[in-house]
Design a protein around this motif. Sequence first.
Motif, PDB file in Angstrom:
ATOM      1  N   UNK A 188      33.686  48.908  43.780  1.00 25.47           N
ATOM      2  CA  UNK A 188      35.076  49.332  43.960  1.00 25.47           C
ATOM      3  C   UNK A 188      35.660  48.707  45.223  1.00 25.47           C
ATOM      4  N   UNK A 189      34.866  48.671  46.273  1.00 26.48           N
ATOM      5  CA  UNK A 189      35.315  48.044  47.521  1.00 26.48           C
ATOM      6  C   UNK A 189      35.563  46.556  47.306  1.00 26.48           C
ATOM      7  N   UNK A 190      34.648  45.899  46.581  1.00 24.62           N
ATOM      8  CA  UNK A 190      34.822  44.470  46.285  1.00 24.62           C
ATOM      9  C   UNK A 190      36.060  44.245  45.415  1.00 24.62           C
ATOM     10  N   UNK A 191      36.317  45.156  44.493  1.00 22.34           N
ATOM     11  CA  UNK A 191      37.513  45.065  43.642  1.00 22.34           C
ATOM     12  C   UNK A 191      38.777  45.145  44.492  1.00 22.34           C
ATOM     13  N   UNK A 192      38.782  46.048  45.449  1.00 23.82           N
ATOM     14  CA  UNK A 192      39.945  46.182  46.334  1.00 23.82           C
ATOM     15  C   UNK A 192      40.173  44.895  47.132  1.00 23.82           C
ATOM     16  N   UNK A 193      39.084  44.275  47.583  1.00 23.30           N
ATOM     17  CA  UNK A 193      39.203  43.003  48.300  1.00 23.30           C
ATOM     18  C   UNK A 193      39.778  41.930  47.376  1.00 23.30           C
ATOM     19  N   UNK A 194      39.273  41.872  46.153  1.00 23.21           N
ATOM     20  CA  UNK A 194      39.752  40.877  45.186  1.00 23.21           C
ATOM     21  C   UNK A 194      41.250  41.024  44.944  1.00 23.21           C
ATOM     22  N   UNK A 195      41.708  42.258  44.837  1.00 23.73           N
ATOM     23  CA  UNK A 195      43.125  42.516  44.619  1.00 23.73           C
ATOM     24  C   UNK A 195      43.951  42.145  45.844  1.00 23.73           C
ATOM     25  N   UNK A 196      43.424  42.461  47.025  1.00 24.38           N
ATOM     26  CA  UNK A 196      44.162  42.206  48.258  1.00 24.38           C
ATOM     27  C   UNK A 196      44.349  40.712  48.517  1.00 24.38           C
ATOM     28  N   UNK A 197      43.283  39.926  48.370  1.00 25.31           N
ATOM     29  CA  UNK A 197      43.388  38.509  48.713  1.00 25.31           C
ATOM     30  C   UNK A 197      44.229  37.734  47.709  1.00 25.31           C
ATOM     31  N   UNK A 198      44.345  38.252  46.499  1.00 23.71           N
ATOM     32  CA  UNK A 198      45.058  37.538  45.433  1.00 23.71           C
ATOM     33  C   UNK A 198      46.444  38.115  45.160  1.00 23.71           C
ATOM     34  N   UNK A 199      46.911  38.972  46.070  1.00 20.38           N
ATOM     35  CA  UNK A 199      48.219  39.613  45.925  1.00 20.38           C
ATOM     36  C   UNK A 199      48.337  40.375  44.609  1.00 20.38           C
ATOM     37  N   UNK A 200      47.275  41.117  44.300  1.00 17.73           N
ATOM     38  CA  UNK A 200      47.319  42.012  43.150  1.00 17.73           C
ATOM     39  C   UNK A 200      46.658  41.519  41.884  1.00 17.73           C
ATOM     40  N   UNK A 201      46.251  40.269  41.843  1.00 19.50           N
ATOM     41  CA  UNK A 201      45.584  39.743  40.647  1.00 19.50           C
ATOM     42  C   UNK A 201      44.071  39.879  40.841  1.00 19.50           C
ATOM     43  N   UNK A 202      43.576  41.105  40.657  1.00 18.93           N
ATOM     44  CA  UNK A 202      42.170  41.385  40.943  1.00 18.93           C
ATOM     45  C   UNK A 202      41.228  40.554  40.077  1.00 18.93           C
ATOM     46  N   UNK A 203      41.649  40.232  38.869  1.00 25.25           N
ATOM     47  CA  UNK A 203      40.786  39.447  37.978  1.00 25.25           C
ATOM     48  C   UNK A 203      40.566  38.042  38.549  1.00 25.25           C
ATOM     49  N   UNK A 204      41.642  37.402  39.004  1.00 25.84           N
ATOM     50  CA  UNK A 204      41.506  36.077  39.609  1.00 25.84           C
ATOM     51  C   UNK A 204      40.738  36.159  40.920  1.00 25.84           C
ATOM     52  N   UNK A 205      41.054  37.172  41.732  1.00 29.18           N
ATOM     53  CA  UNK A 205      40.346  37.334  42.998  1.00 29.18           C
ATOM     54  C   UNK A 205      38.861  37.539  42.792  1.00 29.18           C
ATOM     55  N   UNK A 206      38.519  38.326  41.775  1.00 33.06           N
ATOM     56  CA  UNK A 206      37.103  38.548  41.468  1.00 33.06           C
ATOM     57  C   UNK A 206      36.432  37.250  41.034  1.00 33.06           C
ATOM     58  N   UNK A 207      37.154  36.437  40.287  1.00 36.26           N
ATOM     59  CA  UNK A 207      36.605  35.154  39.857  1.00 36.26           C
ATOM     60  C   UNK A 207      36.326  34.226  41.021  1.00 36.26           C
ATOM     61  N   UNK A 208      37.246  34.197  41.974  1.00 36.86           N
ATOM     62  CA  UNK A 208      37.064  33.355  43.157  1.00 36.86           C
ATOM     63  C   UNK A 208      35.889  33.851  43.980  1.00 36.86           C
ATOM     64  N   UNK A 209      35.802  35.161  44.191  1.00 39.12           N
ATOM     65  CA  UNK A 209      34.673  35.724  44.943  1.00 39.12           C
ATOM     66  C   UNK A 209      33.359  35.372  44.257  1.00 39.12           C
ATOM     67  N   UNK A 210      33.300  35.569  42.953  1.00 44.52           N
ATOM     68  CA  UNK A 210      32.065  35.299  42.214  1.00 44.52           C
ATOM     69  C   UNK A 210      31.689  33.823  42.282  1.00 44.52           C
ATOM     70  N   UNK A 211      32.676  32.951  42.133  1.00 46.08           N
ATOM     71  CA  UNK A 211      32.398  31.512  42.151  1.00 46.08           C
ATOM     72  C   UNK A 211      31.840  31.062  43.498  1.00 46.08           C
TER      73      UNK A 211
END
Length: 201
Positions: free
Chosen positions: A38-61
């Motif tokens: 959940x914390x990682x999801x919040x980071x993904x959303x924050x860095x991508x200006x709300x696009x948590x799916x894209x942010x999660x993809x970047x983090x994972x990559x």
Amino acid sequence: MVPATASEETRERYVRNIIDMWRAATPDQLQRGRTWYRTAHDLASMISEGDARAGAGVIAALSANKSWPQNARLARRAYATGVPSGHVRDALAKVTRIMSGEDPADVLPMERKTGMFFRCIADPCDPDAVVIDRHAHDVAVGEIYGTRERGLGNARRYALLAHCYREAALRLGELPSTVQSVTWVVHTERIAGTGTRPPRR
């Protein structure tokens, strides 16, 4: 090395090892493990200006062979500058594609660690996704492999270990990703000898 196929006895041993590690968690470790994705999801959303799916993809990559602080820093920097850096060419190419609008599911290896890491961050309530990294492997087999080859690039071997985490989760009444993250916290803090220094994922 864990075989790509295993007897029912071996599978049961892996499941029991996972459950035993879960039950060894302190209340603090349990809480931190439960909130990890959940914390990682919040980071993904924050860095991508709300696009948590894209942010999660970047983090994972950008996750391979990086500590979580390094991983998070590289992902933040990629979005802040618009230019991914600090990783191998293949990872950076994947990040560029995701930041250009491609769906991470079309870019990442979805049946392996990186794809599963993306799924767990993008949706912390995903009922099926589970990350099998070197620590998850060692928890299941009940042995610290160190620098020895774990064979997690083998799809059948990965699937076997993922199955064991899903079975343990079923018995515990938890999500597979929650069981993995809690046992990851317990295991990594045991081998690090500290509760404050998370090792590489």
